[in-house]
Write a protein that holds these residues in place. Sequence first.
Motif, PDB file in Angstrom:
ATOM      1  N   THR A   1      -2.442 -17.783   7.653  1.00 47.24           N
ATOM      2  CA  THR A   1      -3.102 -17.950   5.745  1.00 47.24           C
ATOM      3  C   THR A   1      -5.093 -17.962   6.418  1.00 47.24           C
ATOM      4  N   ILE A   2      -5.280 -19.450   6.994  1.00 47.19           N
ATOM      5  CA  ILE A   2      -6.817 -18.938   6.862  1.00 47.19           C
ATOM      6  C   ILE A   2      -7.514 -17.756   7.731  1.00 47.19           C
ATOM      7  N   ASN A   3      -6.803 -17.527   8.738  1.00 48.01           N
ATOM      8  CA  ASN A   3      -7.150 -16.033   9.367  1.00 48.01           C
ATOM      9  C   ASN A   3      -7.447 -15.358   8.110  1.00 48.01           C
ATOM     10  N   GLU A   4      -6.460 -14.774   7.485  1.00 47.70           N
ATOM     11  CA  GLU A   4      -6.590 -13.927   6.390  1.00 47.70           C
ATOM     12  C   GLU A   4      -7.239 -14.098   5.378  1.00 47.70           C
ATOM     13  N   ARG A   5      -8.150 -15.343   4.859  1.00 42.36           N
ATOM     14  CA  ARG A   5      -9.074 -15.513   3.934  1.00 42.36           C
ATOM     15  C   ARG A   5     -10.085 -15.727   4.486  1.00 42.36           C
ATOM     16  N   MET A   6     -10.481 -15.719   6.132  1.00 43.69           N
ATOM     17  CA  MET A   6     -11.914 -15.469   7.057  1.00 43.69           C
ATOM     18  C   MET A   6     -12.355 -14.688   5.976  1.00 43.69           C
ATOM     19  N   VAL A   7     -13.503 -14.890   5.959  1.00 41.83           N
ATOM     20  CA  VAL A   7     -15.027 -14.222   5.261  1.00 41.83           C
ATOM     21  C   VAL A   7     -15.461 -13.210   6.880  1.00 41.83           C
ATOM     22  N   SER A   8     -15.060 -14.095   8.151  1.00 40.74           N
ATOM     23  CA  SER A   8     -15.323 -13.168   8.947  1.00 40.74           C
ATOM     24  C   SER A   8     -14.389 -13.660  10.055  1.00 40.74           C
ATOM     25  N   LYS A   9     -13.614 -11.983  10.198  1.00 39.03           N
ATOM     26  CA  LYS A   9     -12.705 -11.910  10.531  1.00 39.03           C
ATOM     27  C   LYS A   9     -12.275 -12.104  12.213  1.00 39.03           C
ATOM     28  N   MET A  10     -13.612 -12.099  12.544  1.00 33.78           N
ATOM     29  CA  MET A  10     -13.510 -11.810  13.996  1.00 33.78           C
ATOM     30  C   MET A  10     -13.503 -12.997  14.697  1.00 33.78           C
ATOM     31  N   SER A  11     -13.571 -14.373  13.793  1.00 33.24           N
ATOM     32  CA  SER A  11     -13.213 -15.397  13.910  1.00 33.24           C
ATOM     33  C   SER A  11     -11.758 -16.662  15.060  1.00 33.24           C
ATOM     34  N   ASN A  12     -12.053 -17.206  16.110  1.00 36.47           N
ATOM     35  CA  ASN A  12     -11.313 -17.657  16.982  1.00 36.47           C
ATOM     36  C   ASN A  12     -10.444 -19.055  15.568  1.00 36.47           C
ATOM     37  N   THR A  13      -9.805 -19.125  14.602  1.00 35.59           N
ATOM     38  CA  THR A  13      -9.353 -20.333  13.674  1.00 35.59           C
ATOM     39  C   THR A  13      -8.573 -21.077  14.367  1.00 35.59           C
ATOM     40  N   THR A  14      -7.971 -20.853  15.666  1.00 38.68           N
ATOM     41  CA  THR A  14      -7.740 -22.636  15.784  1.00 38.68           C
ATOM     42  C   THR A  14      -8.469 -23.263  16.678  1.00 38.68           C
ATOM     43  N   ARG A  15      -9.348 -22.601  17.591  1.00 35.91           N
ATOM     44  CA  ARG A  15     -10.584 -23.054  17.398  1.00 35.91           C
ATOM     45  C   ARG A  15     -11.251 -23.807  16.740  1.00 35.91           C
ATOM     46  N   LEU A  16     -11.580 -23.125  15.346  1.00 38.63           N
ATOM     47  CA  LEU A  16     -12.605 -23.928  14.193  1.00 38.63           C
ATOM     48  C   LEU A  16     -11.487 -24.819  13.629  1.00 38.63           C
ATOM     49  N   VAL A  17     -10.672 -24.917  13.832  1.00 38.52           N
ATOM     50  CA  VAL A  17      -9.250 -25.586  13.448  1.00 38.52           C
ATOM     51  C   VAL A  17      -9.674 -26.992  14.595  1.00 38.52           C
ATOM     52  N   ASP A  18      -9.059 -26.674  15.970  1.00 38.90           N
ATOM     53  CA  ASP A  18      -9.619 -27.832  16.727  1.00 38.90           C
ATOM     54  C   ASP A  18     -10.911 -28.619  16.753  1.00 38.90           C
ATOM     55  N   LYS A  19     -12.122 -27.954  16.342  1.00 43.28           N
ATOM     56  CA  LYS A  19     -13.316 -28.226  16.014  1.00 43.28           C
ATOM     57  C   LYS A  19     -13.548 -29.595  14.535  1.00 43.28           C
ATOM     58  N   LEU A  20     -12.470 -29.177  14.112  1.00 44.83           N
ATOM     59  CA  LEU A  20     -13.193 -29.625  12.945  1.00 44.83           C
ATOM     60  C   LEU A  20     -11.834 -30.960  12.522  1.00 44.83           C
ATOM     61  N   ILE A  21     -10.563 -30.401  13.276  1.00 45.53           N
ATOM     62  CA  ILE A  21      -9.722 -32.017  13.749  1.00 45.53           C
ATOM     63  C   ILE A  21     -10.855 -33.446  14.459  1.00 45.53           C
ATOM     64  N   LEU A  22     -11.443 -32.737  15.393  1.00 42.00           N
ATOM     65  CA  LEU A  22     -12.555 -34.046  16.378  1.00 42.00           C
ATOM     66  C   LEU A  22     -13.268 -34.358  15.304  1.00 42.00           C
ATOM     67  N   LYS A  23     -13.494 -33.750  13.682  1.00 37.64           N
ATOM     68  CA  LYS A  23     -14.857 -34.300  13.037  1.00 37.64           C
ATOM     69  C   LYS A  23     -14.156 -34.597  12.091  1.00 37.64           C
ATOM     70  N   GLY A  24     -13.058 -34.908  12.533  1.00 34.98           N
ATOM     71  CA  GLY A  24     -11.803 -35.463  11.252  1.00 34.98           C
ATOM     72  C   GLY A  24     -11.888 -35.021   9.519  1.00 34.98           C
ATOM     73  N   TYR A  25     -12.406 -33.340   9.779  1.00 38.56           N
ATOM     74  CA  TYR A  25     -12.469 -32.692   8.382  1.00 38.56           C
ATOM     75  C   TYR A  25     -10.895 -32.107   7.715  1.00 38.56           C
ATOM     76  N   VAL A  26     -10.512 -32.418   9.107  1.00 38.76           N
ATOM     77  CA  VAL A  26      -8.881 -31.332   8.796  1.00 38.76           C
ATOM     78  C   VAL A  26      -7.628 -32.438   9.424  1.00 38.76           C
ATOM     79  N   ASN A  27      -6.535 -32.356   9.700  1.00 39.92           N
ATOM     80  CA  ASN A  27      -5.537 -32.528   9.661  1.00 39.92           C
ATOM     81  C   ASN A  27      -4.746 -31.463   9.609  1.00 39.92           C
ATOM     82  N   ARG A  28      -3.576 -31.233  11.354  1.00 33.47           N
ATOM     83  CA  ARG A  28      -2.566 -30.653  11.452  1.00 33.47           C
ATOM     84  C   ARG A  28      -1.052 -31.240  11.834  1.00 33.47           C
TER      85      ARG A  28
END
Length: 148
Positions: A66-93
């Motif tokens: 769902t996140i990948n479909e809605r991304m402005v940049s389709k070339m993004s590695n969504t898993t890596r982005l989510v992992d970085k946001l988890i480390l920052k405490g901005y999202v949880n999985r």
Amino acid sequence: MNVENVIKTNIKIPLHKRTIIHLSLIMNKIDEQVSTCLKPFEISIQQYNVLSILRGQKGNPANLSTINERMVSKMSNTTRLVDKLILKGYVNRTVCKQNRRKVEIRITESGLNILKDLDGILFETEKKILGNFNETELHKLNILLNKF
């Protein structure tokens, strides 16, 4: 190098190519200004995009596709982005209790707070980027861009 400089060199560039070059230069300039705005918060444009998508879920979880479909940049590695946001405490999985193969991603309170901080700053940056256009011109520009 901007399009005007290329034109001044007397190199004959077809209009369609000149237009693509111009659009690419503008896109890069916009990315540069938005990135500069986000840099003090240690957030990339793509990470901001993920956070915005999750905020739009209004508390409901999203999965990676769902996140990948809605991304402005389709070339993004969504898993890596989510992992970085988890480390920052901005999202949880979390793993869905009903379907253990399904991973649910939610924005945290910290993620919502950083977006609140960024909303006003990005609004001003966007106004500055588009400052040479009046409202009528912006409407016309959007109509033209919708032709893509």
